[in-house]
Design a protein around this motif. Structure first.
Motif, PDB file in Angstrom:
ATOM      1  N   HIS A  29      -2.283   1.196  15.101  1.00  0.00           N
ATOM      2  CA  HIS A  29      -1.782   1.057  13.736  1.00  0.00           C
ATOM      3  C   HIS A  29      -2.167   2.303  12.937  1.00  0.00           C
ATOM      4  O   HIS A  29      -1.333   2.953  12.326  1.00  0.00           O
ATOM      5  N   HIS A  38       1.288   2.438   9.715  1.00  0.00           N
ATOM      6  CA  HIS A  38       0.313   2.467   8.617  1.00  0.00           C
ATOM      7  C   HIS A  38       0.635   3.477   7.518  1.00  0.00           C
ATOM      8  O   HIS A  38       0.447   3.166   6.355  1.00  0.00           O
ATOM      9  N   GLN A  45       0.828  -1.206   0.000  1.00  0.00           N
ATOM     10  CA  GLN A  45       0.000   0.000   0.000  1.00  0.00           C
ATOM     11  C   GLN A  45       0.859   1.252   0.000  1.00  0.00           C
ATOM     12  O   GLN A  45       0.354   2.359  -0.062  1.00  0.00           O
ATOM     13  N   ASN A  85      -4.051  -3.476   9.327  1.00  0.00           N
ATOM     14  CA  ASN A  85      -5.038  -3.916   8.339  1.00  0.00           C
ATOM     15  C   ASN A  85      -4.544  -5.110   7.517  1.00  0.00           C
ATOM     16  O   ASN A  85      -5.311  -6.015   7.202  1.00  0.00           O
ATOM     17  N   HIS A  86      -3.250  -5.153   7.192  1.00  0.00           N
ATOM     18  CA  HIS A  86      -2.728  -6.293   6.443  1.00  0.00           C
ATOM     19  C   HIS A  86      -2.898  -7.610   7.224  1.00  0.00           C
ATOM     20  O   HIS A  86      -3.103  -8.653   6.623  1.00  0.00           O
ATOM     21  N   ASP A 108       0.617  -4.243  11.030  1.00  0.00           N
ATOM     22  CA  ASP A 108       1.109  -4.644   9.708  1.00  0.00           C
ATOM     23  C   ASP A 108       2.385  -5.464   9.881  1.00  0.00           C
ATOM     24  O   ASP A 108       3.436  -5.157   9.309  1.00  0.00           O
ATOM     25  N   ASP A 132       4.807  -1.801  10.604  1.00  0.00           N
ATOM     26  CA  ASP A 132       4.825  -2.142   9.184  1.00  0.00           C
ATOM     27  C   ASP A 132       6.066  -2.938   8.776  1.00  0.00           C
ATOM     28  O   ASP A 132       6.721  -2.615   7.785  1.00  0.00           O
TER      29      ASP A 132
HETATM   30 FE   LIG Z   1      -1.488  -0.572   7.345  1.00  0.00          FE
END
Ligand SMILES: [Fe+2]
Ligand SMILES: [Fe+2]
Lengths: 83, 236
Positions: free
Chosen positions: B162, B202, A25, B69-70, B39, B9
């Motif tokens: 996140h 994020h 992303q 979210n991942h 993440d 992340d």
């Molecule tokens: Fe994320």
């Protein structure tokens, strides 16, 4: 041959997130004249190479300039004081 | 005095196993605890969670994480959490924990959080059920996160999310996508408690430093932002 327009740009952006082999992303996609510019950071040179090749194979004819960098994961040298 | 290491992340998968390990070797001499800001994986599979466990377990300091979210993408959250817990990594979701460290008691409350946007440019619980569900999730999460923060009895309280609680640390991201990157309601939760520091991830293209309206320091520790294996914060 793919024409590089706004729709193509959106398709590429979506692919970079939704294609399971990429799932990034944090890659920015932009256009400059007839060139597609990819930027952002990934964790390995292999991930970068894969993105470049995937875009080239799915969107033949699109000029790609890959500015994606491999992120640095070295030890920190400083400490931030929070008080 | 407590030193807190943090990174978000890390997006682990088998192809990057060992990537962080050299920098983590000396972690115990640099920090008392490691916080991971979500993440952890690329697609949220249990196999990827195993990679996270191999990379970030047994470091010689406690490891506390929230999911990103991942980590939800493959609908295997339960399995992912189980793998992490079995490896000794504590996973927080609208919950808190207090660590008794040599330098004092460190309270950490964490949540993934969610989007919605920031003052004057945010979504509302109005209209279609999908829209209401989206914003409701943010609101309910933020409320429970606030409760978790306020219930901590500690010398220092850290908020771990996140999604971003302020727009400051999103600078560098396209403004159009801010509502997908964080919510002011997380900031409100953070300001409702005596929070010493707020850590999030994020926003890969964002900025490191920001402040909540209440004056709490906010740090975006997304790995591409900090450009190192982790950052260290000293609370004194
Ligand atoms: Fe994320
Ligand atoms: Fe991420």
């Amino acid at each position: 041959m793919t024409r590089l327009d706004e729709y193509t740009e959106s398709q590429i952006q979506t692919m970079l997130t939704e294609d399971p082999s990429v799932a990034e992303q944090g890659i920015s996609v932009s256009r400059r004249e007839n060139t597609l510019i990819l930027s952002g950071e990934v964790l390995s040179a292999e991930r970068r190479e894969h993105i470049k090749q995937l875009v080239a194979s799915r969107f033949p004819g699109v000029n790609i300039r890959c500015e994606i960098a491999v992120s640095r994961t070295g030890e920190p040298e400083d400490v931030e004081e929070v008080s | 005095m407590i030193r807190v290491a943090a990174v978000g992340d890390v997006h682990m998968d088998a192809d990057v196993l060992g990537r962080y390990r050299p920098a983590l070797e000396h972690l115990p001499s640099k920090a008392d605890v490691l916080l991971l800001a979500g993440d952890l994986t690329r697609h949220g599979t249990t196999e990827e969670a195993e990679c996270v466990a191999r990379e970030f377990a047994d470091l010689g300091v406690p490891v506390i994480t929230v999911l990103g979210n991942h980590d939800y993408h493959s609908d295997q959250v339960e399995g992912v959490v189980k793998v992490l817990k079995n490896a000794g990594i504590q996973v927080l979701e609208c919950a808190g924990t207090v660590l008794e460290l040599p330098g004092g008691r460190l309270g950490v409350a964490g949540t993934k959080g969610f989007g919605g946007g920031f003052a004057g440019r945010c979504a509302s619980e109005f209209g279609e059920p999908e829209m209401k569900a989206f914003v409701r999730h943010t609101r309910q999460t933020a409320e429970r996160f606030g409760q978790a923060l306020r219930s901590l009895e500690a010398d220092w309280v850290i908020a771990l999310t996140h999604y971003a609680p302020v727009p400051d640390t999103l600078l560098g991201e396209p403004p159009e996508i801010y509502p997908f990157l964080g919510s002011y309601q997380l900031g409100q939760a953070i300001d409702s408690a005596p929070t010493a520091l707020a850590i999030h991830g994020h926003a890969h293209c964002g900025t490191e430093r920001g402040t909540t309206p209440g004056g709490v320091r906010v740090r975006n520790v997304a790995q591409p932002v900090i450009r190192q294996a982790y950052s260290v914060f000293q609370l004194s």
